[in-house]
Motif scaffolding. Structure first.
Motif, PDB file in Angstrom:
ATOM      1  N   GLY A  56       8.893  -0.159   9.479  1.00 42.52           N
ATOM      2  CA  GLY A  56       7.821  -0.643  10.353  1.00 42.52           C
ATOM      3  C   GLY A  56       7.289  -1.991   9.892  1.00 42.52           C
TER       4      GLY A  56
ATOM      5  N   ALA B 168       0.983   3.706   2.429  1.00 46.43           N
ATOM      6  CA  ALA B 168       1.983   4.674   1.975  1.00 46.43           C
ATOM      7  C   ALA B 168       3.067   3.955   1.178  1.00 46.43           C
ATOM      8  N   LEU B 169       3.545   2.843   1.731  1.00 41.86           N
ATOM      9  CA  LEU B 169       4.578   2.072   1.019  1.00 41.86           C
ATOM     10  C   LEU B 169       4.036   1.561  -0.311  1.00 41.86           C
TER      11      LEU B 169
ATOM     12  N   ASP C 221       1.600   2.790  -2.168  1.00 41.78           N
ATOM     13  CA  ASP C 221       1.434   3.878  -3.142  1.00 41.78           C
ATOM     14  C   ASP C 221       2.779   4.237  -3.780  1.00 41.78           C
TER      15      ASP C 221
ATOM     16  N   ASP D 144      -8.257  -1.496   0.977  1.00 42.73           N
ATOM     17  CA  ASP D 144      -8.436  -0.313   0.148  1.00 42.73           C
ATOM     18  C   ASP D 144      -7.257  -0.054  -0.802  1.00 42.73           C
TER      19      ASP D 144
ATOM     20  N   LYS E 297      -1.413  16.252  -1.272  1.00 44.68           N
ATOM     21  CA  LYS E 297      -1.209  14.793  -1.283  1.00 44.68           C
ATOM     22  C   LYS E 297      -1.570  14.179  -2.629  1.00 44.68           C
TER      23      LYS E 297
ATOM     24  N   THR F  34      -0.227  -7.350  14.564  1.00 49.57           N
ATOM     25  CA  THR F  34       0.764  -6.478  15.201  1.00 49.57           C
ATOM     26  C   THR F  34       0.472  -4.995  14.987  1.00 49.57           C
ATOM     27  N   LEU F  35      -0.576  -4.709  14.263  1.00 49.08           N
ATOM     28  CA  LEU F  35      -0.874  -3.312  13.924  1.00 49.08           C
ATOM     29  C   LEU F  35      -1.320  -2.547  15.178  1.00 49.08           C
TER      30      LEU F  35
ATOM     31  N   GLU G 218      -4.264   2.410  14.321  1.00 48.73           N
ATOM     32  CA  GLU G 218      -4.246   2.182  12.867  1.00 48.73           C
ATOM     33  C   GLU G 218      -5.446   1.322  12.458  1.00 48.73           C
TER      34      GLU G 218
ATOM     35  N   LYS H  14     -14.533  -3.730  -2.995  1.00 47.82           N
ATOM     36  CA  LYS H  14     -13.752  -2.757  -3.765  1.00 47.82           C
ATOM     37  C   LYS H  14     -13.299  -3.369  -5.096  1.00 47.82           C
TER      38      LYS H  14
HETATM   39  N1  LIG Z   1      -4.002   4.070  -3.600  1.00 47.54           N
HETATM   40  C1  LIG Z   1      -5.160   4.108  -3.016  1.00 47.54           C
HETATM   41  O1  LIG Z   1      -6.198   3.786  -3.616  1.00 47.54           O
HETATM   42  C2  LIG Z   1      -5.226   4.532  -1.573  1.00 47.54           C
HETATM   43  C3  LIG Z   1      -6.408   4.363  -0.846  1.00 47.54           C
HETATM   44  C4  LIG Z   1      -6.412   4.698   0.513  1.00 47.54           C
HETATM   45  C5  LIG Z   1      -5.260   5.210   1.108  1.00 47.54           C
HETATM   46  N2  LIG Z   1      -4.135   5.386   0.359  1.00 47.54           N
HETATM   47  C6  LIG Z   1      -2.893   5.904   0.961  1.00 47.54           C
HETATM   48  O2  LIG Z   1      -2.499   4.997   1.996  1.00 47.54           O
HETATM   49  C7  LIG Z   1      -1.719   5.704   2.952  1.00 47.54           C
HETATM   50  C8  LIG Z   1      -2.141   5.290   4.337  1.00 47.54           C
HETATM   51  O3  LIG Z   1      -1.928   3.916   4.486  1.00 47.54           O
HETATM   52  P1  LIG Z   1      -1.710   3.235   5.905  1.00 47.54           P
HETATM   53  O4  LIG Z   1      -2.757   3.691   6.830  1.00 47.54           O
HETATM   54  O5  LIG Z   1      -1.528   1.778   5.680  1.00 47.54           O
HETATM   55  O6  LIG Z   1      -0.391   3.927   6.427  1.00 47.54           O
HETATM   56  P2  LIG Z   1       1.160   3.521   6.436  1.00 47.54           P
HETATM   57  O7  LIG Z   1       1.552   2.812   5.223  1.00 47.54           O
HETATM   58  O8  LIG Z   1       1.869   4.749   6.786  1.00 47.54           O
HETATM   59  O9  LIG Z   1       1.242   2.492   7.664  1.00 47.54           O
HETATM   60  C9  LIG Z   1       0.894   2.916   8.965  1.00 47.54           C
HETATM   61  C10 LIG Z   1       1.945   2.489  10.000  1.00 47.54           C
HETATM   62  O10 LIG Z   1       1.843   1.097  10.226  1.00 47.54           O
HETATM   63  C11 LIG Z   1       3.146   0.497  10.203  1.00 47.54           C
HETATM   64  N3  LIG Z   1       2.949  -0.894   9.808  1.00 47.54           N
HETATM   65  C12 LIG Z   1       2.759  -1.372   8.567  1.00 47.54           C
HETATM   66  N4  LIG Z   1       2.443  -2.686   8.628  1.00 47.54           N
HETATM   67  C13 LIG Z   1       2.471  -3.049   9.930  1.00 47.54           C
HETATM   68  C14 LIG Z   1       2.205  -4.265  10.628  1.00 47.54           C
HETATM   69  N5  LIG Z   1       1.821  -5.376   9.993  1.00 47.54           N
HETATM   70  N6  LIG Z   1       2.312  -4.266  11.982  1.00 47.54           N
HETATM   71  C15 LIG Z   1       2.649  -3.123  12.639  1.00 47.54           C
HETATM   72  N7  LIG Z   1       2.875  -1.939  12.043  1.00 47.54           N
HETATM   73  C16 LIG Z   1       2.784  -1.908  10.691  1.00 47.54           C
HETATM   74  C17 LIG Z   1       3.922   1.351   9.276  1.00 47.54           C
HETATM   75  O11 LIG Z   1       5.300   1.260   9.524  1.00 47.54           O
HETATM   76  C18 LIG Z   1       3.381   2.748   9.568  1.00 47.54           C
HETATM   77  O12 LIG Z   1       4.052   3.303  10.665  1.00 47.54           O
HETATM   78  C19 LIG Z   1      -1.889   7.182   2.634  1.00 47.54           C
HETATM   79  O13 LIG Z   1      -0.722   7.647   2.014  1.00 47.54           O
HETATM   80  C20 LIG Z   1      -3.065   7.220   1.650  1.00 47.54           C
HETATM   81  O14 LIG Z   1      -2.965   8.290   0.749  1.00 47.54           O
HETATM   82  C21 LIG Z   1      -4.100   5.055  -0.966  1.00 47.54           C
END
Ligand SMILES: NC(=O)c1ccc[n+]([C@@H]2O[C@H](COP(=O)([O-])OP(=O)(O)OC[C@H]3O[C@@H](n4cnc5c(N)ncnc54)[C@H](O)[C@@H]3O)[C@@H](O)[C@H]2O)c1
Length: 549
Positions: free
Chosen positions: A218, A280-281, A283, A310, A325, A346-347, A351, A405
């Protein structure tokens, strides 16, 4: 082009500006002089009569009055700013975008000496030990000045002007850097359109012989491929490791496969990985970097709003187990985090909207300006409105939430500090995690669950007399306006109770609840079960407008 001179008081912005303008047959626009002329008072008088906030309002108006940047070739206008003008993210967006900002820099000792000799009164310095005063201004502002290319302003005016003119040769580029900071939890660069150029610069600084990019389909399609192509164009070989999309990346079997790929590429201990993707990526790639060869450097290029404000900040890395998790992980601070707000365009709307729950959390922790920004522009930001990007609202939101943060984590990296430390970032998360667990980690986004958590924390705070009613109402109204947690709980309440009970057991029988108070939060280890129960019941009782609080 417009050249914007920034720097601490005494750095020579007016003198250099005058000489530069003269040499190019143009005029110096001195923002402080404009403010003084408009008010008919000296700066000291404005500070005395209206305080610093009154002065800053006038300053914002003066920046606005500059209008759009002059895009002609050569030096069209030279703009000298007051030392504090660029602290405000909105001013910085307008002053740096499409213009050439230049940081006139000198050591505090040199500046203090110049200020002692200066006939101008400086309200923020007056009456204080000048070196101490300049040092504390430098600590508070350097990240804003350092976004601009630096010219050492210790030399004679003519030599400084020459230094500025050398920078003018290349003019303002298409990218805008808004903040640059070196912290104990990594370097941070925030800007718009900066991802590729900042990454190339970062890899050069790290002495990388190639770029080992970890991404997912993605993020790759949206921007990763373009960024990698620019890195390749700079002459670096790019190796790419692709993990699955979303939460599927956070599996030990995926990490094993990726680690084997690194071994096949003979990645060495000092070679940085580059993570391009969302939370997710990040992490998963972070965990890979923390464990491969017992730790290799990593640079994060976060591509989602969650990741930018975050997850890429703070060094928590993790993968999931079928039992829950983030159960396996490590602390591993990145070398650098490159936050390019342009990547958010693009998000998908959902999201962005869900991620705004984390921004609401940061606002409730005590950033009134972020709160007001969310109230004013939050819906437009969630919707991906082009105007919200063009006005700088998205950049301001990301900078405020991300930097808040950074500051909390830098002060309490391992969550060992007192109740004012990293634990406060758990606002909305005790309940939010329970909602996520009860919903089976299915379609529900993390931020959507946190929004329920924020409503629950507010209800609990209200009932315990900690959250004033008007604040509770304001938090609830903002969440409703952003379309967050406006309906009934999306999971059986019995499952939320069970998940909370499991968390409590895991935490040694005492859940530390973070609850809103008048202007920030307090941490309470002693919330009675029946108060939590009433919060759950409240979130089940929907009204015509959605959940009441
Ligand atoms: N480490 C930490 O401190 C911390 C804090 C908060 C959340 N998290 C973790 O983060 C994860 C959630 O992150 P998320 O919401 O970014 O989810 P994600 O990484 O799954 O991304 C969400 C979707 O957006 C797509 N995407 C990514 N970049 C894009 C872009 N620029 N344009 C269009 N689409 C794009 C991805 O392919 C995916 O389908 C969870 O696993 C959560 O546990 C970690």
């Amino acid at each position: 082009m417009d050249v914007v001179l920034v720097g601490l008081p005494g750095s020579g912005k007016s003198a250099v500006g005058r000489r530069l303008a003269q040499r190019h047959g143009t005029r110096l626009v001195d923002l402080d002089e404009l403010i003084v002329a408009d008010a008919g008072q000296t700066i000291a008088e404005i500070f005395a009569g209206e305080g610093e906030p009154g002065f800053r309002v006038r300053e914002r108006a003066a920046v606005d009055a500059l209008g759009p940047p002059d895009r002609s070739d050569g030096v069209a206008r030279v703009i000298a700013t007051g030392g504090g003008a660029v602290v405000d993210p909105g001013n910085r967006w307008r002053l740096y975008r499409g213009r050439l900002p230049v940081w006139l820099d000198a050591r505090p000792e040199v500046l203090a000496q110049r200020l002692r000799r200066s006939p101008h009164e400086r309200p923020l310095i007056a009456g204080r030990d000048p070196i101490g005063a300049v040092r504390s201004l430098a600590a508070a502002r350097e990240r804003f000045y350092a976004a601009a290319p630096r010219v050492n302003s210790v030399s004679e005016v003519a030599a400084v002007v020459e230094g500025v003119e050398r920078l003018c040769a290349s003019g303002p580029g298409p990218a805008t850097t808004l903040l640059r900071a070196q912290t104990r939890i990594g370097r941070f660069v925030i800007g718009d359109g900066i991802a590729a150029s900042a990454l190339v610069a970062e890899l050069a600084g790290l002495g990388a012989a190639r770029a080992v990019v970890v991404s997912e389909p993605g993020a790759w399609a949206a921007c990763g491929e373009r960024i990698a192509a620019a890195v390749a164009e700079s002459g670096l070989r790019v190796e790419t490791i692709t993990l699955p999309r979303g939460e599927d990346a956070k599996r030990l079997s995926v990490i094993e496969g990726a680690a084997r790929e690194l071994a096949r590429l003979r990645v060495e201990r000092s070679e940085p990985l580059v993570a391009i993707g969302g939370g997710a990526l990040g992490d998963a790639a972070g965990f890979l970097a923390a464990t491969y060869l017992r730790g290799v450097p990593i640079v994060h290029v976060p591509t989602t709003l969650v990741a930018q404000i975050d997850s890429s900040i703070g060094g928590k890395t993790a993968v999931d187990l079928p039992e829950g998790k983030n159960l396996v992980g490590a602390f591993h601070q990145p070398e650098a985090v490159i936050i390019d707000v342009g990547l958010l365009a693009t998000l998908p709307v959902r999201e962005r909207r869900a991620a705004l729950a984390e921004a609401v959390k940061m606002a409730v922790l005590g950033d009134e300006r972020l709160f007001a920004l969310l109230e004013r522009d939050g819906e437009a930001i969630a919707g991906g409105d082009e105007a919200a990007f063009a006005s700088g609202a998205v950049a301001e939101l990301v900078e405020r939430a991300a930097w808040a943060k950074v500051e909390v984590v830098a002060a309490d990296e391992r969550e060992t500090g007192a109740d004012g430390g990293r634990i406060t970032l758990n606002l909305g998360h005790s309940f939010g995690h329970a909602v996520e667990a009860a919903a089976g980690y299915g379609d529900l986004r993390h931020g959507e669950a946190v929004a329920y958590g924020l409503r629950a924390a507010t209800r609990i705070g209200l009932e315990l007399g900690l959250t004033p009613p008007d604040r509770a109402e304001r938090i609830g109204a903002l969440l409703s306006r952003l379309g967050l947690a406006g309906g009934r709980l999306p999971c059986p309440p019995a499952d939320v109770r069970a998940a909370l009970a499991a968390d409590k057991k895991h935490a040694g029988g005492r859940l530390r609840w973070v609850l809103p108070d008048e202007a920030g939060v307090v941490v309470r280890p002693d919330v009675p079960d029946e108060v939590v129960e009433r919060a759950i019941e409240g979130l089940l009782a929907t009204t015509a407008e959605g959940v009441a609080t």
